[in-house]
Design an enzyme around this catalytic site. Structure first.
Site, PDB file in Angstrom:
ATOM      1  N   TRP A  69     -47.379 -23.818 -39.094  1.00  0.00           N
ATOM      2  CA  TRP A  69     -47.449 -24.101 -40.819  1.00  0.00           C
ATOM      3  C   TRP A  69     -46.151 -23.831 -41.219  1.00  0.00           C
ATOM      4  O   TRP A  69     -45.847 -24.271 -42.333  1.00  0.00           O
ATOM      5  CB  TRP A  69     -48.521 -23.219 -41.299  1.00  0.00           C
ATOM      6  CG  TRP A  69     -48.505 -21.552 -40.892  1.00  0.00           C
ATOM      7  CD1 TRP A  69     -49.307 -21.268 -39.959  1.00  0.00           C
ATOM      8  CD2 TRP A  69     -47.515 -20.804 -41.240  1.00  0.00           C
ATOM      9  NE1 TRP A  69     -49.113 -19.831 -39.591  1.00  0.00           N
ATOM     10  CE2 TRP A  69     -47.911 -19.586 -40.478  1.00  0.00           C
ATOM     11  CE3 TRP A  69     -46.259 -20.760 -42.018  1.00  0.00           C
ATOM     12  CZ2 TRP A  69     -47.068 -18.400 -40.558  1.00  0.00           C
ATOM     13  CZ3 TRP A  69     -45.536 -19.524 -42.107  1.00  0.00           C
ATOM     14  CH2 TRP A  69     -45.912 -18.352 -41.361  1.00  0.00           C
TER      15      TRP A  69
ATOM     16  N   GLY B  94     -46.205 -22.508 -31.442  1.00  0.00           N
ATOM     17  CA  GLY B  94     -47.190 -21.329 -32.058  1.00  0.00           C
ATOM     18  C   GLY B  94     -46.994 -20.031 -31.581  1.00  0.00           C
ATOM     19  O   GLY B  94     -45.722 -20.011 -30.914  1.00  0.00           O
ATOM     20  N   SER B  95     -47.984 -19.447 -31.454  1.00  0.00           N
ATOM     21  CA  SER B  95     -47.961 -18.050 -31.078  1.00  0.00           C
ATOM     22  C   SER B  95     -47.858 -18.138 -29.634  1.00  0.00           C
ATOM     23  O   SER B  95     -48.544 -19.039 -28.913  1.00  0.00           O
ATOM     24  CB  SER B  95     -49.022 -17.144 -31.427  1.00  0.00           C
ATOM     25  OG  SER B  95     -50.326 -17.734 -31.074  1.00  0.00           O
TER      26      SER B  95
ATOM     27  N   GLU C 149     -43.285 -24.121 -27.406  1.00  0.00           N
ATOM     28  CA  GLU C 149     -42.005 -23.394 -28.279  1.00  0.00           C
ATOM     29  C   GLU C 149     -42.769 -22.405 -28.968  1.00  0.00           C
ATOM     30  O   GLU C 149     -43.773 -22.502 -29.945  1.00  0.00           O
ATOM     31  CB  GLU C 149     -41.544 -24.363 -29.303  1.00  0.00           C
ATOM     32  CG  GLU C 149     -40.206 -23.887 -29.807  1.00  0.00           C
ATOM     33  CD  GLU C 149     -40.499 -22.856 -31.236  1.00  0.00           C
ATOM     34  OE1 GLU C 149     -40.458 -21.674 -30.980  1.00  0.00           O
ATOM     35  OE2 GLU C 149     -40.716 -23.453 -32.129  1.00  0.00           O
TER      36      GLU C 149
ATOM     37  N   CYS D 298     -39.137 -18.964 -36.255  1.00  0.00           N
ATOM     38  CA  CYS D 298     -39.170 -18.510 -34.735  1.00  0.00           C
ATOM     39  C   CYS D 298     -37.635 -18.124 -34.638  1.00  0.00           C
ATOM     40  O   CYS D 298     -37.362 -17.053 -33.836  1.00  0.00           O
ATOM     41  CB  CYS D 298     -39.470 -19.501 -33.923  1.00  0.00           C
ATOM     42  SG  CYS D 298     -41.338 -20.020 -34.000  1.00  0.00           S
TER      43      CYS D 298
ATOM     44  N   GLU E 138     -41.958  -9.464 -32.681  1.00  0.00           N
ATOM     45  CA  GLU E 138     -41.669 -10.323 -33.653  1.00  0.00           C
ATOM     46  C   GLU E 138     -42.068 -10.078 -34.937  1.00  0.00           C
ATOM     47  O   GLU E 138     -43.100 -10.185 -35.111  1.00  0.00           O
ATOM     48  CB  GLU E 138     -42.025 -11.888 -33.254  1.00  0.00           C
ATOM     49  CG  GLU E 138     -41.398 -12.766 -34.224  1.00  0.00           C
ATOM     50  CD  GLU E 138     -42.135 -14.268 -33.603  1.00  0.00           C
ATOM     51  OE1 GLU E 138     -41.372 -15.064 -34.147  1.00  0.00           O
ATOM     52  OE2 GLU E 138     -42.908 -14.357 -33.161  1.00  0.00           O
TER      53      GLU E 138
END
Length: 463
Positions: free
Chosen positions: A133, A209-210, A231, A265, A362
């Site tokens: 998102w 994403g995660s 990624e 990110c 993170e």
């Protein structure tokens, strides 16, 4: 999984969307496969014409597209408009370069008996894109533009909180002239994702994403013998050496950590400052962060956005709490953020040591981890002491020194005197827990193609 537009600034649910049915998923796969059968032979010129049409539509309606981003995930309006422009630039990169990048390659064979060897790059088929998102259009553009250019077709499973952005991009490509089935948005469930990956007509999956989502999808793709690219997260090092231009460095640090509300990110999450300038940097950086203005993301004067959802804000606050419980010092900075909306007070974490689990986390929000390094060598060691390896940066007046340090940082991208940058003509991707594969340029273009050898040999058989 519930697909809904919830305004992060007001907390209001604007609109909800039903999940796709299994029948709708099956229809979408069928349409994508049928579209591929003709799209794979469509000329580069025609593919480029459609991508250019899409870029023109984006630019001609920049504010309209941008407002969807601000509504759904809280991006400040200027950054939303910049994302629309970046998406158009990515489309145009492949308009200009795809044909040359995918041109057949004559191989310099060692022995004439090997024949006339050529390497051709052919599309695989239907590709599933699972996107997050935080950059709803850019994430689509950087997979869509190269894969459509290569002759593949795409199914999109976007994040559940940006359903209107996903639908807007599907409509964009239809209006640009893409044939039916070439790119389809699906409000798919997790179980349907596995169903799509397992379908024999689907030939690959790209996920941003995660780490958790990446591990699941990679396992599913591997079991199905499908190519995947990932990624994932990042905790970019922002290394400041003693000879850095401090005024410029601090400005880039504030921007690098807080653009998109810190939900990037490749945000500058770990600021590693050599001892000689640590106190100076911390003071000036704190003053810079205090100057951010939180508020309505539609207001041009707002420089600090709410997070994408209340759930995201609550998660960041909980991680700050846990970091403090393990010995970190948390300092809230600047005027109090609005109590209404998914805001997090800008926070600086110091005294974070390797025995604190937060040292390796993170933080996806306006949280800055400031780490002290004894010297250049120690700064490099700290930068590399991370499970992630996405981006990073080094700040020094000596560019040769900066390049030398950059070569010693183990990550997918390193910039000297600038935070990690995203552009249409720069590759994107990382290593370790930040994933594998690359997007953009020829690297992204060739992730989902068959690199096929065609060899014409004219010699007599040995018997």
């Amino acid at each position: 999984m519930s697909y809904a537009t919830v305004n992060p600034y007001t907390g209001e649910q604007v609109k909800s969307f039903p999940n796709a049915t299994d029948a709708e998923v099956e229809q979408a796969i069928t349409a994508a496969h049928q579209a591929f059968l003709s799209w794979r032979t469509t000329s580069f010129a025609k593919r480029a014409e459609i991508l250019q049409n899409a870029a023109n539509i984006l630019r001609g309606n920049k504010r309209q597209y941008a407002e969807i981003l601000t509504l759904e995930m809280g991006k400040v309006i200027a950054e939303a408009e910049a994302e629309v422009e970046l998406s158009a630039q990515i489309l145009e990169y492949y308009v200009k370069n795809a044909a040359a990048l995918l041109a057949p390659e004559k191989l310099p064979v060692a022995d004439p008996a090997e024949g006339r060897a050529t390497l051709v790059h052919e599309p695989l088929g239907v590709i599933l894109a699972i996107e997050p998102w935080n950059f709803p259009y850019y994430q689509i553009a950087r997979i869509l533009a190269p894969q459509l250019s290569a002759g593949n077709t795409l199914l999109l499973k976007h994040a559940s909180n940006v359903p209107q952005a996903a639908a807007a991009f599907e409509s964009l490509m239809r209006d640009a002239g893409l044939p039916h089935g070439g790119f389809q948005n699906l409000y798919a469930t997790r179980s349907q994702i596995e169903m799509i990956i397992n379908d024999r007509r689907v030939h690959g999956v790209a996920l941003t994403g995660s780490e958790g989502a990446g591990a699941v999808v990679a396992a599913q793709a591997g079991k199905a013998m499908k190519k995947s690219t990932l990624e994932l997260g990042g905790a970019d090092a922002f290394v400041v050496l003693e000879d850095a231009d401090m005024a410029k460095t601090v400005k880039w640090a504030v921007f690098g950590r807080h653009w998109n509300g810190g939900q990037v990110c490749v945000s500058s999450k770990r600021m590693i400052i050599v001892d000689k300038v640590y106190d100076q940097f911390l003071q000036q950086y704190t003053e810079g962060v205090a100057g951010l203005k939180a508020g309505d993301p539609m207001d041009p004067s707002t420089t600090l956005a709410p997070l994408s959802s209340q759930g995201a804000a609550d998660e960041v606050k909980q991680k700050i709490k846990e970091a403090v419980e393990h010995g970190a010092t948390a300092t809230e900075v600047g005027p109090k953020v609005p109590s209404k909306g998914a805001f997090v007070q800008p926070t600086i974490l110091t005294n974070v040591t390797p025995d604190n689990p937060a040292y390796y986390w993170e933080f996806f929000g306006p949280v800055s981890m400031i780490l002290r390094a004894k010297d250049e060598a120690d700064a490099i060691a700290i930068a590399n002491d991370s499970p992630f390896g996405l981006g990073g940066s080094v700040f020094t007046k000596d560019e040769q020194r900066g390049e030398r340090v950059a070569h010693q940082i183990s990550t997918g991208m390193v910039f000297v005197n600038h935070p990690t940058m995203v552009k249409a003509d720069l590759p994107f991707g990382g290593i370790r827990n930040s994933g594998y594969g690359r997007e953009l340029l020829g690297l992204g273009l060739k992730e989902f193609v068959n690199h096929k050898l065609v060899d014409v040999v004219d010699i007599d058989a040995p018997f």
